[in-house]
Write a protein that holds these residues in place. Structure first.
Motif, mmCIF file in Angstrom:
data_model
loop_
_atom_site.group_PDB
_atom_site.id
_atom_site.type_symbol
_atom_site.label_atom_id
_atom_site.label_comp_id
_atom_site.label_asym_id
_atom_site.label_seq_id
_atom_site.Cartn_x
_atom_site.Cartn_y
_atom_site.Cartn_z
ATOM 1 N N GLN A 26 0.802 -1.219 0.000
ATOM 2 C CA GLN A 26 0.000 0.000 0.000
ATOM 3 C C GLN A 26 0.836 1.271 0.000
ATOM 4 O O GLN A 26 0.318 2.342 -0.349
ATOM 5 C CB GLN A 26 -0.932 -0.002 1.211
ATOM 6 N N HIS A 127 1.072 -9.149 4.860
ATOM 7 C CA HIS A 127 -0.085 -8.269 4.696
ATOM 8 C C HIS A 127 -0.585 -8.433 3.255
ATOM 9 O O HIS A 127 -0.575 -7.499 2.476
ATOM 10 C CB HIS A 127 0.279 -6.824 5.035
ATOM 11 N N TRP A 128 -0.906 -9.675 2.922
ATOM 12 C CA TRP A 128 -1.675 -10.047 1.733
ATOM 13 C C TRP A 128 -0.907 -10.174 0.419
ATOM 14 O O TRP A 128 -1.480 -10.582 -0.596
ATOM 15 C CB TRP A 128 -2.852 -9.085 1.498
ATOM 16 N N GLU A 172 -4.976 -9.703 9.235
ATOM 17 C CA GLU A 172 -6.352 -9.945 8.794
ATOM 18 C C GLU A 172 -6.502 -11.184 7.931
ATOM 19 O O GLU A 172 -6.793 -11.110 6.735
ATOM 20 C CB GLU A 172 -6.916 -8.720 8.060
ATOM 21 N N THR A 175 -9.819 -11.162 6.124
ATOM 22 C CA THR A 175 -10.035 -10.361 4.911
ATOM 23 C C THR A 175 -9.432 -11.046 3.685
ATOM 24 O O THR A 175 -10.073 -11.128 2.637
ATOM 25 C CB THR A 175 -9.473 -8.940 5.091
ATOM 26 N N ASN A 230 -8.588 -8.743 12.124
ATOM 27 C CA ASN A 230 -9.816 -7.938 12.252
ATOM 28 C C ASN A 230 -10.933 -8.844 12.734
ATOM 29 O O ASN A 230 -11.647 -9.470 11.967
ATOM 30 C CB ASN A 230 -10.203 -7.210 10.963
ATOM 31 N N ASN A 300 -7.488 -5.364 14.774
ATOM 32 C CA ASN A 300 -7.835 -4.263 13.869
ATOM 33 C C ASN A 300 -9.328 -4.006 14.028
ATOM 34 O O ASN A 300 -10.122 -4.924 13.826
ATOM 35 C CB ASN A 300 -7.568 -4.645 12.405
ATOM 36 N N TYR A 302 -12.500 -1.475 13.019
ATOM 37 C CA TYR A 302 -13.087 -0.357 12.289
ATOM 38 C C TYR A 302 -14.537 -0.135 12.682
ATOM 39 O O TYR A 302 -14.961 0.976 12.919
ATOM 40 C CB TYR A 302 -12.965 -0.588 10.775
ATOM 41 N N GLN A 303 -15.304 -1.231 12.721
ATOM 42 C CA GLN A 303 -16.715 -1.090 13.081
ATOM 43 C C GLN A 303 -17.169 -2.278 13.916
ATOM 44 O O GLN A 303 -16.557 -3.336 13.867
ATOM 45 C CB GLN A 303 -17.585 -0.928 11.830
ATOM 46 N N TRP A 332 -18.552 0.103 4.017
ATOM 47 C CA TRP A 332 -18.563 -0.878 5.098
ATOM 48 C C TRP A 332 -18.163 -0.291 6.436
ATOM 49 O O TRP A 332 -18.353 -0.913 7.476
ATOM 50 C CB TRP A 332 -17.644 -2.056 4.767
ATOM 51 N N GLU A 360 -4.866 -1.671 14.131
ATOM 52 C CA GLU A 360 -5.403 -0.733 13.131
ATOM 53 C C GLU A 360 -6.717 -0.163 13.638
ATOM 54 O O GLU A 360 -7.541 -0.887 14.199
ATOM 55 C CB GLU A 360 -5.713 -1.411 11.784
ATOM 56 N N TRP A 407 -4.617 3.722 11.541
ATOM 57 C CA TRP A 407 -4.542 3.442 10.114
ATOM 58 C C TRP A 407 -5.113 4.643 9.394
ATOM 59 O O TRP A 407 -6.298 4.871 9.492
ATOM 60 C CB TRP A 407 -5.333 2.173 9.730
ATOM 61 N N GLU A 414 -5.471 1.942 -1.404
ATOM 62 C CA GLU A 414 -6.512 1.260 -0.631
ATOM 63 C C GLU A 414 -7.053 0.062 -1.442
ATOM 64 O O GLU A 414 -8.222 -0.037 -1.754
ATOM 65 C CB GLU A 414 -7.603 2.260 -0.235
ATOM 66 N N TRP A 415 -6.149 -0.836 -1.816
ATOM 67 C CA TRP A 415 -6.513 -2.099 -2.465
ATOM 68 C C TRP A 415 -7.443 -1.864 -3.656
ATOM 69 O O TRP A 415 -7.145 -1.013 -4.479
ATOM 70 C CB TRP A 415 -7.084 -3.075 -1.423
ATOM 71 N N PHE A 423 -7.181 7.221 3.722
ATOM 72 C CA PHE A 423 -7.191 6.848 5.139
ATOM 73 C C PHE A 423 -6.129 7.593 5.953
ATOM 74 O O PHE A 423 -6.033 7.404 7.157
ATOM 75 C CB PHE A 423 -6.955 5.340 5.306
HETATM 76 C C1 PNW Z 1 -7.814 -3.306 6.569
HETATM 77 N N1 PNW Z 1 -14.077 -4.718 5.743
HETATM 78 O O1 PNW Z 1 -8.617 -3.870 5.583
HETATM 79 C C2 PNW Z 1 -6.405 -3.609 6.090
HETATM 80 O O2 PNW Z 1 -5.598 -4.273 7.025
HETATM 81 C C3 PNW Z 1 -5.710 -2.434 5.507
HETATM 82 O O3 PNW Z 1 -4.730 -2.894 4.613
HETATM 83 C C4 PNW Z 1 -6.716 -1.512 4.854
HETATM 84 O O4 PNW Z 1 -6.151 -0.485 4.116
HETATM 85 C C5 PNW Z 1 -7.584 -0.957 5.973
HETATM 86 O O5 PNW Z 1 -8.161 -1.991 6.747
HETATM 87 C C6 PNW Z 1 -8.695 -0.038 5.489
HETATM 88 O O6 PNW Z 1 -9.585 -0.723 4.652
HETATM 89 C C7 PNW Z 1 -9.984 -4.025 5.694
HETATM 90 O O7 PNW Z 1 -14.688 -4.846 4.640
HETATM 91 C C8 PNW Z 1 -10.680 -4.151 4.501
HETATM 92 O O8 PNW Z 1 -14.682 -4.819 6.847
HETATM 93 C C9 PNW Z 1 -12.032 -4.399 4.521
HETATM 94 C C10 PNW Z 1 -12.685 -4.503 5.733
HETATM 95 C C11 PNW Z 1 -11.998 -4.352 6.934
HETATM 96 C C12 PNW Z 1 -10.651 -4.114 6.894
#
Ligand code: PNW
Length: 454
Positions: A26, A127-128, A172, A175, A230, A300, A302-303, A332, A360, A407, A414-415, A423
């Motif tokens: 990334q 990391h993927w 992750e 993921t 995650n 990790n 996020y939500q 998401w 993260e 993060w 971002e993939w 981000f």
């Molecule tokens: C993580 N979802 O990915 C990764 O570890 C990072 O490389 C990425 O850039 C970051 O979060 C932000 O997306 C995710 O769909 C991708 O819930 C998708 C999800 C969660 C984490």
């Protein structure tokens, strides 16, 4: 001007590690340099129609050449730690065989430069970005990939062990298994059926376990080994005993083939029952390897995943948020700060984990530079303030979270979303590679300086 407002001071322990996180593909760019071999993300991102705008990580943040300047930015923010990942195909261009010393040099120099700036390096080994050569032999569907990963991980960690004291095997698992191999939205872009996916999933957790052992065999005493996952951060819809109990059950079941099997060395009964004839083949010896003890667990978040009690066999039900629920630029990424309270708290309670990091947490937005050259990412500041407030709640109750990695430091690749979803707390103009701190960078700097969300 201060980004703080009057209110309650929410203080963290004095040794709390404030950091930020990135991943090789990334940020690094330089995909053809220093002997690097191709990974599945090179192949995927160069396949028409797979990524937003056809974006690739060929250049990304050019971190491979600019890491020294970027470390000065980190130092300016007051970061105490930085999480990066190693690109496997820089170290072993074809995944196995003889190592490429130039690849290792880069990470040696990076770790040296971080330490010189007073920043502790945390290193993720996967990391993927699987070497393409290994995907050509079946990728994670091939049992041999688990062993190849452990060989690479043990070798690399051993070489970096003088300067790096925290290693994570994988980032992750969920993921890359689900999004990469079931949904096909990430590399390698496969849409496997349940049976093949469950077996692949098993090879992934086995690869993690083998790597834990391989790393321990090569690193200096005192080096800590963990992972970054995650988790489904199961969160009770209401803080009442029956819903909290439901969240406990849901944590184990919703993470059954990832953190649960890593912690317990067995797949849950419900997981195996649900899969029936599609369940993976495994041996008791593999299960022992998979549950090799860890020194820390990285989460990790996020939500949240909201759950409530119910009378089904599972004892809980997942409550999906309605489509109108507030989210960040990534659809998401629901805004649910309480997930960062409940996630680590339940991991601590269910598995008695004694050392955790938020490896993260962060938010996407569609930031832009004003004509004066500023980036007012108030949405991200709001997000971080709310999440850090919930994190502080957990830490103040004794949940053993020892650090937080935002993060991400820089806007980056971002993939499949390419460069559209930003981000970073540092804005990157991808045409010029110019870096501009956003308002959120100023906010984070003050949090670190005060060791508090105040
Ligand atoms: C993580 N979802 O990915 C990764 O570890 C990072 O490389 C990425 O850039 C970051 O979060 C932000 O997306 C995710 O769909 C991708 O819930 C998708 C999800 C969660 C984490």
């Amino acid at each position: 001007p201060s980004t703080h407002s009057a209110g309650t001071t929410r203080t963290f322990p004095s040794d709390f590690l404030w950091g930020s996180a990135t991943a090789s593909y990334q940020v690094e760019g330089a995909v053809h340099e220093a002997g690097r071999g191709p990974s599945i993300w090179d192949t995927f991102s160069h396949t028409p129609g797979k990524t937003h705008n056809g974006d690739t990580g060929d250049v990304a943040d050019d971190f491979f050449h600019r890491y020294k300047e970027d470390i000065q930015i980190m130092k300016g923010l007051g970061l105490k730690t930085f999480r990066f990942s190693v690109s496997w195909s820089r170290i072993f261009p074809t995944g196995t065989g003889s190592p490429n010393p130039q690849g290792l040099d880069f990470y040696h120099h990076l770790a040296d430069a971080l330490l010189e700036a007073g920043i502790q390096p945390f290193c993720t080994l996967y990391h993927w970005d699987l070497p393409q050569t290994l995907q050509d032999k079946g990728g994670w569907e091939n049992h041999d990939t688990s062993k190849a990963f452990a060989d690479y991980a043990g070798y690399t960690a051993g070489k970096l062990s003088d300067n790096v004291h925290h290693f994570m095997t994988m980032n992750e698992m969920r993921t890359f298994v689900d999004v990469g191999n079931r949904e096909g939205r990430h590399a390698p872009g496969l849409k496997l059926d349940d049976k093949r996916l469950a077996q692949l999933n098993h090879h992934v957790v086995l690869g993690h376990g083998l790597a834990v052992r391989a790393i321990r065999a090569t690193v200096k005493p005192g080096t800590k080994v963990g992972l970054a996952e995650n988790i489904s951060a199961t969160t009770p819809v209401v803080e009442s005993p029956e819903h909290i109990e439901a969240a406990h059950k849901a944590l184990r079941e919703e993470n059954a083939s990832f953190l649960t099997v890593v912690q317990e060395g067995r797949y849950t009964d419900l997981y195996l029952k649900r899969l029936g004839g599609n369940a993976p083949k495994f041996t008791a010896e593999e299960m022992e390897i998979i549950r090799s003890p860890l020194d820390f667990v990285g989460i990790n978040i996020y939500q949240p995943m909201y759950v409530r009690a119910d009378s089904s066999e599972k004892g809980y039900a997942v409550v999906p948020p309605p489509s109108s629920y507030p989210h960040m630029f990534s659809p998401w990424l629901n805004v649910g700060p309480e997930g960062i309270y409940w996630g680590p708290k339940l991991v601590h309670e269910v598995w008695k984990v004694k050392e955790m990091y938020i490896t993260e947490n962060g938010a996407s937005s569609s930031d832009h530079l004003t004509p004066e050259g500023k980036v007012y990412d108030t949405d991200r500041v709001m997000f971080l303030r709310n999440y850090l407030t919930q994190l502080q709640r957990g830490v103040s109750e004794g949940v053993p979270v020892k650090g937080y990695f935002l993060w991400s430091l820089l806007d980056n690749y971002e993939w499949a979303d390419g460069y559209e979803k930003r981000f970073g707390i540092i804005y990157v103009d991808f045409a010029t590679q110019q870096r501009t701190p956003k308002l959120s960078a100023e906010f984070y700097k003050q949090v670190i300086a005060k060791n508090a969300v105040s």
